[in-house]
Write a protein that holds these residues in place. Sequence first.
Motif, PDB file in Angstrom:
ATOM      1  N   ARG A  96      28.701  82.968  65.485  1.00 39.91           N
ATOM      2  CA  ARG A  96      28.565  82.631  64.050  1.00 39.91           C
ATOM      3  C   ARG A  96      29.060  83.798  63.190  1.00 39.91           C
ATOM      4  NH1 ARG A  96      28.059  77.512  61.957  1.00 39.91           N
ATOM      5  NH2 ARG A  96      27.244  78.500  60.081  1.00 39.91           N
ATOM      6  N   LYS A  97      28.724  85.024  63.605  1.00 37.47           N
ATOM      7  CA  LYS A  97      29.199  86.199  62.848  1.00 37.47           C
ATOM      8  C   LYS A  97      30.702  86.331  62.949  1.00 37.47           C
ATOM      9  CE  LYS A  97      25.231  89.093  62.301  1.00 37.47           C
ATOM     10  NZ  LYS A  97      24.370  90.119  62.894  1.00 37.47           N
ATOM     11  N   MET A  98      31.242  86.045  64.144  1.00 39.52           N
ATOM     12  CA  MET A  98      32.695  86.183  64.339  1.00 39.52           C
ATOM     13  C   MET A  98      33.478  85.156  63.530  1.00 39.52           C
ATOM     14  SD  MET A  98      33.072  86.909  68.417  1.00 39.52           S
ATOM     15  CE  MET A  98      34.822  87.268  68.388  1.00 39.52           C
ATOM     16  N   ILE A  99      32.910  83.956  63.289  1.00 40.71           N
ATOM     17  CA  ILE A  99      33.681  82.948  62.540  1.00 40.71           C
ATOM     18  C   ILE A  99      33.593  83.163  61.029  1.00 40.71           C
ATOM     19  CG2 ILE A  99      33.464  81.272  64.428  1.00 40.71           C
ATOM     20  CD1 ILE A  99      31.794  79.495  62.623  1.00 40.71           C
ATOM     21  N   GLY A 100      32.504  83.722  60.544  1.00 39.49           N
ATOM     22  CA  GLY A 100      32.391  84.015  59.112  1.00 39.49           C
ATOM     23  C   GLY A 100      31.878  82.837  58.299  1.00 39.49           C
ATOM     24  N   ALA A 101      31.788  83.032  57.009  1.00 36.52           N
ATOM     25  CA  ALA A 101      31.199  82.052  56.101  1.00 36.52           C
ATOM     26  C   ALA A 101      32.014  80.752  56.052  1.00 36.52           C
ATOM     27  CB  ALA A 101      31.087  82.652  54.705  1.00 36.52           C
ATOM     28  N   THR A 102      31.321  79.657  55.752  1.00 34.82           N
ATOM     29  CA  THR A 102      31.948  78.326  55.690  1.00 34.82           C
ATOM     30  C   THR A 102      33.123  78.300  54.712  1.00 34.82           C
ATOM     31  OG1 THR A 102      29.765  77.385  56.120  1.00 34.82           O
ATOM     32  CG2 THR A 102      31.462  75.875  55.287  1.00 34.82           C
ATOM     33  N   ASN A 103      32.887  78.828  53.522  1.00 34.44           N
ATOM     34  CA  ASN A 103      33.942  78.846  52.502  1.00 34.44           C
ATOM     35  C   ASN A 103      34.851  80.051  52.686  1.00 34.44           C
ATOM     36  OD1 ASN A 103      33.225  76.515  50.995  1.00 34.44           O
ATOM     37  ND2 ASN A 103      31.446  77.653  50.242  1.00 34.44           N
ATOM     38  N   ALA A 104      36.133  79.763  52.781  1.00 30.83           N
ATOM     39  CA  ALA A 104      37.102  80.826  53.044  1.00 30.83           C
ATOM     40  C   ALA A 104      36.988  81.961  52.025  1.00 30.83           C
ATOM     41  CB  ALA A 104      38.507  80.256  53.043  1.00 30.83           C
ATOM     42  N   SER A 105      36.694  81.603  50.781  1.00 28.28           N
ATOM     43  CA  SER A 105      36.636  82.642  49.743  1.00 28.28           C
ATOM     44  C   SER A 105      35.455  83.588  49.942  1.00 28.28           C
ATOM     45  CB  SER A 105      36.553  81.998  48.363  1.00 28.28           C
ATOM     46  OG  SER A 105      35.429  81.156  48.296  1.00 28.28           O
ATOM     47  N   GLU A 106      34.459  83.140  50.717  1.00 30.85           N
ATOM     48  CA  GLU A 106      33.302  84.001  50.988  1.00 30.85           C
ATOM     49  C   GLU A 106      33.368  84.656  52.361  1.00 30.85           C
ATOM     50  OE1 GLU A 106      29.882  81.488  50.299  1.00 30.85           O
ATOM     51  OE2 GLU A 106      30.689  81.020  48.318  1.00 30.85           O
ATOM     52  N   ILE A 112      37.078  85.144  61.773  1.00 31.48           N
ATOM     53  CA  ILE A 112      38.158  84.191  62.043  1.00 31.48           C
ATOM     54  C   ILE A 112      38.516  83.426  60.770  1.00 31.48           C
ATOM     55  CG2 ILE A 112      38.773  82.107  63.350  1.00 31.48           C
ATOM     56  CD1 ILE A 112      37.005  83.280  65.658  1.00 31.48           C
ATOM     57  N   ARG A 113      37.510  82.919  60.073  1.00 26.79           N
ATOM     58  CA  ARG A 113      37.798  82.215  58.813  1.00 26.79           C
ATOM     59  C   ARG A 113      38.332  83.176  57.762  1.00 26.79           C
ATOM     60  NH1 ARG A 113      32.236  78.641  59.007  1.00 26.79           N
ATOM     61  NH2 ARG A 113      33.051  76.808  60.092  1.00 26.79           N
ATOM     62  N   ASN A 123      38.826  74.867  57.722  1.00 27.16           N
ATOM     63  CA  ASN A 123      38.408  76.249  57.958  1.00 27.16           C
ATOM     64  C   ASN A 123      38.474  76.652  59.428  1.00 27.16           C
ATOM     65  OD1 ASN A 123      36.244  74.792  58.815  1.00 27.16           O
ATOM     66  ND2 ASN A 123      34.751  75.707  57.436  1.00 27.16           N
ATOM     67  N   VAL A 124      39.374  76.039  60.157  1.00 26.88           N
ATOM     68  CA  VAL A 124      39.864  76.495  61.473  1.00 26.88           C
ATOM     69  C   VAL A 124      38.900  76.350  62.662  1.00 26.88           C
ATOM     70  CG1 VAL A 124      41.031  78.387  62.706  1.00 26.88           C
ATOM     71  CG2 VAL A 124      41.403  78.119  60.266  1.00 26.88           C
ATOM     72  N   VAL A 125      37.626  76.693  62.457  1.00 26.28           N
ATOM     73  CA  VAL A 125      36.690  76.676  63.596  1.00 26.28           C
ATOM     74  C   VAL A 125      35.315  76.124  63.229  1.00 26.28           C
ATOM     75  CG1 VAL A 125      37.570  78.491  65.132  1.00 26.28           C
ATOM     76  CG2 VAL A 125      36.272  79.119  63.096  1.00 26.28           C
ATOM     77  N   HIS A 126      34.642  75.637  64.275  1.00 24.31           N
ATOM     78  CA  HIS A 126      33.222  75.293  64.186  1.00 24.31           C
ATOM     79  C   HIS A 126      32.496  76.068  65.271  1.00 24.31           C
ATOM     80  CE1 HIS A 126      29.431  73.093  64.272  1.00 24.31           C
ATOM     81  NE2 HIS A 126      29.565  73.064  65.588  1.00 24.31           N
ATOM     82  N   ALA A 127      31.243  76.463  65.002  1.00 18.83           N
ATOM     83  CA  ALA A 127      30.387  77.012  66.063  1.00 18.83           C
ATOM     84  C   ALA A 127      28.942  76.614  65.797  1.00 18.83           C
ATOM     85  CB  ALA A 127      30.507  78.527  66.119  1.00 18.83           C
TER      86      ALA A 127
END
Length: 144
Positions: A96-106, A112-113, A123-127
């Motif tokens: 979850r930390k590696m993929i980052g926040a749901t909204n790209a701007s955040e 990854i996001r 937003n490229v990935v789900h986890a």
Amino acid sequence: FWLKFYEEVRKLEQTLVIIKPDGVRRKLVGKIIQRFEERGLIIKKMQQKTLEQPLIREHYAHLKDKPFFDELVDYMTSGPAIVIILEQKNVIQIVRKMIGATNASEAEPGTIRGDFAIGTPENVVHASDSLESAEIEIRRFFSI
Ligand code: IDP
């Protein structure tokens, strides 16, 4: 030795990751998987499949009243995705930390996001976000 071995194995956790259709279309699969491997996460299963509407409607049922729900379902079923089971200690929180926040701007740079996504829903990935949802999602996407 066996007791220690057993204790180590027992601590291992699994999570479900999806490289969403935009990630596959944009040929980001190699880069994303490389990040997981370099972090020391173990790929237990990996499969490319075009996800079916009923499966995605169930997966995102918590968002069914949102105005973007139909757009989200169309996007997630728009082409092949890669579904992955990753295993490691604390893997759910780590990914979850590696993929980052749901909204790209955040999403922070380095995630990854934060490095690859421009908006939502693309937003490229789900986890998976918890032990409970990881178990449900692994069963849902691999029918096990
Ligand atoms: P998560 O994917 O970070 O767990 P959720 O809130 O569960 O976040 O949202 C699921 C997915 O729905 C997001 O990854 C994104 O693709 C999409 N989504 C979330 N919020 C929006 C929005 O405001 N507009 C369009 N799509 C959205």
